[in-house]
Write a protein that holds these residues in place. Structure first.
Motif, short mmCIF file in Angstrom:
data_model
loop_
_atom_site.label_atom_id
_atom_site.label_comp_id
_atom_site.label_asym_id
_atom_site.label_seq_id
_atom_site.Cartn_x
_atom_site.Cartn_y
_atom_site.Cartn_z
N LEU A 467 0.85 -1.20 0.00
CA LEU A 467 0.00 0.00 0.00
C LEU A 467 0.88 1.24 0.00
O LEU A 467 1.91 1.27 0.67
CB LEU A 467 -0.90 0.02 1.24
N LYS A 468 0.43 2.25 -0.76
CA LYS A 468 1.11 3.54 -0.77
C LYS A 468 0.05 4.62 -0.60
O LYS A 468 -0.91 4.69 -1.36
CB LYS A 468 1.88 3.75 -2.07
N VAL A 469 0.21 5.46 0.43
CA VAL A 469 -0.78 6.48 0.75
C VAL A 469 -0.09 7.84 0.88
O VAL A 469 1.13 7.93 0.90
CB VAL A 469 -1.54 6.14 2.05
N GLY A 470 -0.90 8.90 1.01
CA GLY A 470 -0.37 10.24 1.06
C GLY A 470 -0.23 10.79 2.47
O GLY A 470 -0.07 10.03 3.44
N ASP A 471 -0.32 12.10 2.61
CA ASP A 471 -0.11 12.78 3.89
C ASP A 471 -1.33 12.62 4.81
O ASP A 471 -2.46 12.43 4.36
CB ASP A 471 0.13 14.27 3.66
N ASN A 472 -1.06 12.76 6.12
CA ASN A 472 -2.09 12.86 7.15
C ASN A 472 -3.04 11.66 7.18
O ASN A 472 -4.24 11.81 7.46
CB ASN A 472 -2.89 14.16 7.00
N ILE A 473 -2.51 10.49 6.88
CA ILE A 473 -3.32 9.27 7.04
C ILE A 473 -3.57 9.07 8.54
O ILE A 473 -2.63 9.06 9.34
CB ILE A 473 -2.59 8.06 6.44
N SER A 474 -4.83 8.91 8.89
CA SER A 474 -5.19 8.79 10.31
C SER A 474 -5.40 7.33 10.68
O SER A 474 -5.52 6.45 9.81
CB SER A 474 -6.47 9.58 10.61
N THR A 475 -5.47 7.09 11.97
CA THR A 475 -5.77 5.73 12.43
C THR A 475 -7.17 5.31 12.04
O THR A 475 -7.47 4.12 11.96
CB THR A 475 -5.59 5.62 13.96
N ASP A 476 -8.06 6.28 11.75
CA ASP A 476 -9.38 5.96 11.21
C ASP A 476 -9.27 5.38 9.81
O ASP A 476 -10.07 4.52 9.42
CB ASP A 476 -10.27 7.21 11.17
N GLY A 522 2.95 9.17 3.66
CA GLY A 522 3.46 10.53 3.51
C GLY A 522 3.79 11.16 4.85
O GLY A 522 4.28 10.50 5.77
N ASP A 523 3.48 12.44 4.97
CA ASP A 523 3.76 13.19 6.19
C ASP A 523 2.70 12.89 7.25
O ASP A 523 1.53 12.68 6.94
CB ASP A 523 3.75 14.68 5.85
N ASN A 524 3.12 12.87 8.52
CA ASN A 524 2.20 12.75 9.66
C ASN A 524 1.38 11.47 9.60
O ASN A 524 0.19 11.46 9.90
CB ASN A 524 1.28 13.98 9.72
N TYR A 525 2.02 10.38 9.23
CA TYR A 525 1.34 9.09 9.11
C TYR A 525 0.88 8.61 10.49
O TYR A 525 1.66 8.59 11.45
CB TYR A 525 2.29 8.06 8.50
N VAL A 546 6.77 0.25 8.12
CA VAL A 546 6.05 1.37 7.50
C VAL A 546 7.10 2.42 7.17
O VAL A 546 7.87 2.84 8.06
CB VAL A 546 4.97 1.95 8.42
N VAL A 547 7.15 2.81 5.92
CA VAL A 547 8.11 3.80 5.44
C VAL A 547 7.32 5.09 5.18
O VAL A 547 6.36 5.08 4.42
CB VAL A 547 8.79 3.33 4.14
N ALA A 548 7.70 6.19 5.83
CA ALA A 548 6.91 7.42 5.71
C ALA A 548 7.81 8.65 5.82
O ALA A 548 8.96 8.56 6.27
CB ALA A 548 5.83 7.47 6.79
N LEU A 549 7.26 9.80 5.44
CA LEU A 549 8.00 11.06 5.56
C LEU A 549 8.09 11.49 7.01
O LEU A 549 9.09 12.09 7.43
CB LEU A 549 7.34 12.15 4.71
N SER A 550 7.05 11.20 7.79
CA SER A 550 7.07 11.45 9.24
C SER A 550 5.91 10.71 9.87
O SER A 550 4.96 10.31 9.19
CB SER A 550 6.98 12.95 9.56
#
Length: 639
Positions: A467-476, A522-525, A546-550
Motif C-alpha cells: 500500500l502507498k498512501v499520502g499525507d495525514n493518514i489517520s488511524t481511522d 506521507g507526512d504525519n502518518y 512502514v516507510v513514511a516522511l514522518s
C-alpha cells in the motif's frame, strides 16, 4: 522552569529533561475506555500481575454502547471482571465520557495520567501532565507505574485579552490549530500562560487541552488558580487543590501569542481539524444535522449555553439535532434545573451520556449531508457516512444553526450568555464499582481473540509494497471506527479484513497474498486516535515496516510496541516505491543496534535509497524481540 517540566521533573524516574531524549516518568493515574480497553486488559493479563501499581486506575465504558449483538456487552463484562481482579475502578455504561468523568472525579493538580485514548490531555486543564498512549503502554503503566516517552519540547501559548460575547473556548483552540496545523504539536507539550487564562473556566480550558490532541501534541497544560479551586469545590474535592505554575523566569522552546479580544467564532471545514476559517465565511450554508456533545464540548456550561439558545425556539424542520451530555451528573443537573426540558421542547433528541456520534457509533449523517458537530475530529468517513461533510463548531454556533436551518454565527438577536454559576454537582456514586478480588474469574466471550505477536528481527527482509498512501493518514483510515466495526475491537482477525478498506478495498487481500510486506506513507502518518489496532492489525497481517516522511507520536510508539519498523525517508525518495517491484531492507540488525540508516534496494531496478531509523535503547529491545509483549515475556519489563 516551565510548568510542564516541573511536573515531569517531580515524576522523573530515568533520563534527563532534554527534548528528544528518552525518559521514564512515574504515573499516578490511568484510564481506559472500551474501544481500546479490551486489548489493554488482555495485555495486562498477559503480564501476570496482581493489583495495579498506580494510585488510581479507571476503566470507562463510553464508546461501544450500542448493543445490537453480544459483542459489546461481552467486552464490557470482560473489562468489569478484569477491573475487579486488578483493583481498577469500573465506570458503568451511561455514566459518561471518560475524559469528562476523569476531570470531575479524579483529576488532581500536579499528578500524571496516561490513558488509552488520544484525548486524555483533557485533564491538563487541571494542571496535570495527562498523556494519550497506546493500550499496551497503558497496560505497562498499570503493571509497573512507569511510562516511557521521548522528552517533549515545550511550546508556550501566551493568551492575552478577553473574549467577545459568543466566542468560545472551541474558537480559541481552532485558532491555535489554524496557526500550527495538525502536526504543529508533534513531540511538544503546549503550555498556556498569560492574563487571558483568567477569562477561561476550568471546563473551557479542558476543551482547549482536549483538542490539543489534534495538534499532534504530547499533551497540553494550564496552571492552577482560583478557577481551578472553584471547579474542585463544585465537585466536592477542594482538598485536592494544589497551586501549580511556571516560574517567572521560565523558558520555552517556542512561543505563540493570541489576543483573545481579536477572536471571532471559527469553524473547521471538512476533512481536517486545521481547515479553519472564520465562521462568517459560511453564513447561510444549508445543513442537515447538528450534534452537540463529545469529550470536547459536553460540560455543564456547554449544555447550558446550548439550552439557553434553544429555549423558546424550534429546531428547523430540515435539521436533526442530537445532544449528549458528558456525564450522568451533568444530565441529572440539566434535568433538575429545567434545561433538559428546554432542549426537548425545542425538538432535540437526547442521547445517553457517551461518545456516540463522535466515533461513528450511531447518528450517521445523511448521504452527502452537512453535519455541524462540537466534536474534535472531522476526518472523512469518521461520522459513519463516507460522503458527508462534517464541520467542527462551538456549542453556541451549533445550537443557533439548528434553529435557523443553516450555518449561522449571527447572535445579534441574543444577549450575551452568562457563565453558569458554580453550584455543587449532583454526584451518583452508584455508577462506579470499586470491588477488588484478586481471585476473581475473568470473563472471556467468544469474540475476544488473543493479542497478535510479532516476530524477532532478522538481518534483512524482502517483500512487496502492499500500500502507498499520502499525507495525514489517520488511524481511522488504517482501522475504521464505526458502529459496524467497533464491536470487534477485541477481535483483530476480523478487523484485519476491513483495514484500509475506505482507502483501498483490496489492501487486505493483497497483504494476505504477499504474506505481509510493507506500507509507504506521507507526512504525519498515523495521526488521530491512539487506538493501537492501527498497529495490531498490520502486525497480524505480517507487515514488517512502514516507510513514511514522518509519523504521529502515538502511532509510531504503537508500531514499535508491535515490532514494526517505523522508517523515515526524504520527500524526494517517496517516488522510489511502486507496487510492481520487489524490495529488500538490508542491514536491519546493525541499523537497529547503532541507529544507522537502513539501505532499501529495489531488486527490480537495482536502485537504492537510505531510510532513517532512530530508536531509544528500550525501543531497540522491542524491535529486536518483535514487540513489547515478547520482550517482557523473555527478559522482563525493566529494560
Amino acid at each position: 522552569m516551565n510548568l510542564a517540566y516541573k511536573i515531569l521533573n517531580n515524576h522523573l524516574q530515568k533520563g534527563e529533561l532534554v527534548a528528544g531524549t528518552p525518559i521514564a516518568i512515574k504515573i499516578d493515574q490511568t484510564l481506559t475506555q472500551d474501544s481500546t480497553g479490551t486489548m489493554a486488559y488482555l495485555q495486562l493479563e498477559a503480564m501476570n500481575v496482581g493489583h495495579v501499581a498506580v494510585e488510581k486506575a479507571v476503566a470507562y465504558i463510553d464508546h461501544n454502547m450500542l448493543q445490537t449483538g453480544f459483542e459489546n456487552m461481552d467486552d464490557h463484562e470482560f473489562i468489569r471482571s478484569v477491573a475487579k481482579k486488578h483493583g481498577i475502578t469500573f465506570s458503568r455504561p451511561g455514566n459518561g465520557v471518560c475524559h469528562q468523568l476523569q476531570l470531575e472525579n479524579f483529576s488532581k493538580p500536579g499528578k500524571t495520567l496516561v490513558g488509552s485514548d488520544s484525548h486524555t490531555p483533557t485533564c491538563g486543564a487541571m494542571g496535570m501532565v495527562a498523556i494519550g498512549a497506546g493500550g499496551l503502554d497503558v497496560a505497562v503503566a498499570m503493571a509497573t507505574g512507569t511510562y516511557y516517552l521521548s522528552c517533549p519540547s515545550v511550546l508556550q501559548v501566551n493568551l492575552t485579552g478577553k473574549r467577545k460575547p459568543f466566542v468560545s473556548a472551541k474558537d480559541v483552540i481552532l485558532k491555535v490549530l489554524q496557526e500550527l496545523s495538525v502536526k504543529g504539536g508533534v513531540n511538544k507539550i503546549v503550555e498556556y500562560t498569560g492574563e487571558g487564562i483568567k477569562d477561561l473556566s476550568l471546563t473551557e480550558r479542558a476543551t482547549i487541552c482536549n483538542m490539543g490532541a489534534e495538534l499532534g501534541a504530547t499533551t497540553s497544560v494550564f496552571p492552577t488558580d482560583e478557577r481551578t479551586l472553584d471547579y474542585l469545590k463544585q465537585q466536592g474535592r477542594a482538598e485536592d487543590y494544589v497551586e501549580m505554575s511556571a516560574d517567572e523566569d521560565a523558558t520555552y522552546d517556542e512561543r505563540l501569542d493570541i489576543d483573545l479580544s481579536t477572536l471571532e467564532p471559527m469553524v473547521a471545514k471538512p476533512h481536517s481539524p486545521d481547515a479553519v476559517v472564520a465562521a462568517t465565511e459560511l453564513e447561510g450554508m444549508p445543513i442537515n444535522q447538528v450534534v452537540i456533545g463529545s469529550c470536547t464540548n459536553s460540560s455543564l456550561n456547554d449544555m447550558m449555553h446550548a439550552a439557553a439558545i434553544l429555549k423558546g425556539h424550534r429546531v428547523n424542520d430540515n435539521v436533526s439535532l442530537v445532544i449528549a451530555p458528558g456525564s450522568s451528573s451533568i444530565l441529572a443537573m440539566l434535568s433538575e434545573n429545567g434545561a433538559l426540558a428546554d432542549m426537548i421542547h425545542a425538538g432535540a433528541r437526547i442521547l445517553e451520556c457517551g461518545c456516540g456520534p463522535c466515533i461513528g457509533m450511531g447518528q450517521a449523517p445523511l448521504s452527502k449531508g452537512v453535519s455541524l458537530r462540537t466534536i474534535n475530529r472531522n476526518f472523512k468517513g469518521r461520522s459513519g457516512t463516507n460522503d458527508a461533510s462534517v464541520y467542527l463548531v462551538s456549542p453556541e454556533v451549533a445550537a443557533l444553526s439548528a434553529i435557523k436551518g443553516c450555518f449561522s454565527s449571527d447572535f445579534s438577536d441574543y444577549e450575551a450568555l452568562e457563565e453558569v454559576p458554580m453550584t455543587p454537582f449532583i454526584k451518583n456514586p452508584n455508577y462506579f464499582i470499586n470491588d477488588y478480588d484478586p481471585n476473581h474469574e475473568v470473563y472471556m466471550g467468544p469474540n475476544i481473540k488473543p493479542v497478535p505477536r510479532g516476530e524477532k528481527l532478522t538481518d534483512s527482509y524482502t517483500g512487496k509494497m502492499v500500500l502507498k498512501v499520502g499525507d495525514n493518514i489517520s488511524t481511522d483510515h488504517i482501522v475504521p471506527s464505526d458502529s459496524k466495526l467497533l464491536p470487534y475491537r477485541s477481535n483483530v482477525p476480523h478487523l484485519a479484513k476491513f483495514s484500509f478498506y475506505k482507502v483501498d478495498p483490496d489492501f487486505y487481500k493483497r497483504a494476505v497474498a504477499n504474506n505481509g510486506g510493507f506500507i509507504v506513507g506521507g507526512d504525519n502518518y498515523g495521526q488521530g486516535s491512539s487506538r493501537e489496532h492501527a498497529a495490531l492489525v498490520p502486525n497480524y497481517l505480517k507487515i514488517k515496516a512502514v516507510v513514511a516522511l514522518s509519523f504521529a507520536r502515538i502511532h509510531r510508539s504503537n508500531l514499535i510496541n508491535n515490532g514494526i519498523l517505523p522508517l523515515v525517508i526524504k520527500k524526494e525518495d517517496y517516488d522510489f516505491f511502486n507496487d510492481q517491484d520487489s524490495f529488500t531492507f538490508h542491514n536491519l540488525k546493525e541499523s537497529v543496534e547503532d541507529n544507522k540508516e537502513v539501505v532499501i534496494s529495489n531488486d527490480t531496478t537495482g536502485k537504492t535509497i537510505n531510510a532513517t531509523l532512530t530508536l531509544s535503547k528500550r525501543e531497540k529491545v522491542m524491535i529486536e524481540y518483535g514487540g513489547l509483549l515478547n520482550a517482557i515475556k523473555e527478559i522482563g519489563g525493566d529494560f
